[in-house]
Design an enzyme around this catalytic site. Sequence first.
Site, PDB file in Angstrom:
ATOM      1  N   ASP A   1       0.868  -1.185   0.000  1.00 17.09           N
ATOM      2  CA  ASP A   1       0.000   0.000   0.000  1.00 17.09           C
ATOM      3  C   ASP A   1       0.899   1.227   0.000  1.00 17.09           C
ATOM      4  O   ASP A   1       1.524   1.561   1.011  1.00 17.09           O
ATOM      5  CB  ASP A   1      -0.899  -0.005   1.231  1.00 17.09           C
ATOM      6  CG  ASP A   1      -1.888   1.161   1.243  1.00 17.09           C
ATOM      7  OD1 ASP A   1      -1.788   2.043   0.356  1.00 17.09           O
ATOM      8  OD2 ASP A   1      -2.749   1.193   2.138  1.00 17.09           O
TER       9      ASP A   1
ATOM     10  N   ASN B   1       5.447   1.847 -11.299  1.00 21.99           N
ATOM     11  CA  ASN B   1       4.378   1.848 -12.286  1.00 21.99           C
ATOM     12  C   ASN B   1       3.025   2.226 -11.703  1.00 21.99           C
ATOM     13  O   ASN B   1       2.166   2.734 -12.416  1.00 21.99           O
ATOM     14  CB  ASN B   1       4.297   0.454 -12.923  1.00 21.99           C
ATOM     15  CG  ASN B   1       3.043   0.268 -13.739  1.00 21.99           C
ATOM     16  OD1 ASN B   1       2.887   0.842 -14.808  1.00 21.99           O
ATOM     17  ND2 ASN B   1       2.125  -0.554 -13.222  1.00 21.99           N
TER      18      ASN B   1
ATOM     19  N   TYR C   1      -2.596  14.593 -13.406  1.00 22.42           N
ATOM     20  CA  TYR C   1      -1.832  13.631 -14.196  1.00 22.42           C
ATOM     21  C   TYR C   1      -0.611  14.299 -14.831  1.00 22.42           C
ATOM     22  O   TYR C   1       0.507  13.781 -14.757  1.00 22.42           O
ATOM     23  CB  TYR C   1      -2.721  13.013 -15.265  1.00 22.42           C
ATOM     24  CG  TYR C   1      -2.122  11.807 -15.941  1.00 22.42           C
ATOM     25  CD1 TYR C   1      -2.031  10.592 -15.271  1.00 22.42           C
ATOM     26  CD2 TYR C   1      -1.645  11.886 -17.248  1.00 22.42           C
ATOM     27  CE1 TYR C   1      -1.483   9.482 -15.889  1.00 22.42           C
ATOM     28  CE2 TYR C   1      -1.091  10.775 -17.872  1.00 22.42           C
ATOM     29  CZ  TYR C   1      -1.007   9.580 -17.189  1.00 22.42           C
ATOM     30  OH  TYR C   1      -0.455   8.482 -17.797  1.00 22.42           O
TER      31      TYR C   1
ATOM     32  N   LYS D   1       3.281  13.371 -13.816  1.00 25.01           N
ATOM     33  CA  LYS D   1       4.162  12.758 -14.805  1.00 25.01           C
ATOM     34  C   LYS D   1       5.371  13.633 -15.123  1.00 25.01           C
ATOM     35  O   LYS D   1       6.472  13.134 -15.334  1.00 25.01           O
ATOM     36  CB  LYS D   1       3.383  12.416 -16.072  1.00 25.01           C
ATOM     37  CG  LYS D   1       2.326  11.333 -15.848  1.00 25.01           C
ATOM     38  CD  LYS D   1       2.920  10.063 -15.216  1.00 25.01           C
ATOM     39  CE  LYS D   1       1.901   8.971 -15.022  1.00 25.01           C
ATOM     40  NZ  LYS D   1       2.460   7.757 -14.381  1.00 25.01           N
TER      41      LYS D   1
END
Length: 263
Positions: free
Chosen positions: A66, A93, A169, A173
């Site tokens: 977790d 990932n 996002y 990234k």
Amino acid sequence: MSTLFSLKNKIAIVTGGSGFFGTPISIALAEAGATVIIASRNVQKCRDFAASIRANGFLAEGMALDLEDENSIRDFVGEVKAKYGRIDVLVNNAVSREGFKNLEDIDRNSWEKAQRINSTGMVLITQAVVRIMVSQQSGSIINISSIQGAVGPNFPVYGSTGMTSPVNYTYDKWGMVGFTKWLANYYGKYNIRANCISPGGYGPGVAQMSGNEEFVENYKRLTPLGRFANDDDIKGPIVFMASDASSFITGQNLLVDGGWTSW
């Protein structure tokens, strides 16, 4: 060449290893000879996926992890080290899309919820693993970013579908790419490499969509190779970055995008 690309006797961790990109990543590492530790909060899914890899004659184990829980991260990394003696590859990932919203709609709780996994959790597991890599004087860290960690979102590509690219996002990234370069520059003296792989649109994910044909056609039209990525497009770069075939490559962001970012 087969020796350069071999991962025999290597121990590789894949966070979110039974999910979206995690599935082809985990299979690729196993097929190249690594023992793959597939980890996420859904431990049963990880164990079932690992069993399917073993059924094909490769080495894999599913474990609980977790990334929102610092104790879970510590216990997981300690368990891998105790059982296997080393960690050679870490693939960051896992990604949480919970709370992903546009800037005008997001609130503090939604923003922080996403960051607990996508930022803090990634940093904490890397911190725990890199200590082991320093002690063994070797390792490869591979962060799975996105084309949106290299260029800004092309919002017109979504057309009238209602789809969008959340602000979280893009923020996460881009941050991942910068973090990768920091890791590469700081830990290179320990023979630890850090690189990003940034995929573009991914076909198996698109196949699950319905009512978004406009986006699909727009995306393919704006991609020089005229298609979405498939599993093999992800598997090759992962094995390359994890193996000695890329032993003099660090601090890089490998764009696996069919040319999307080349315009």
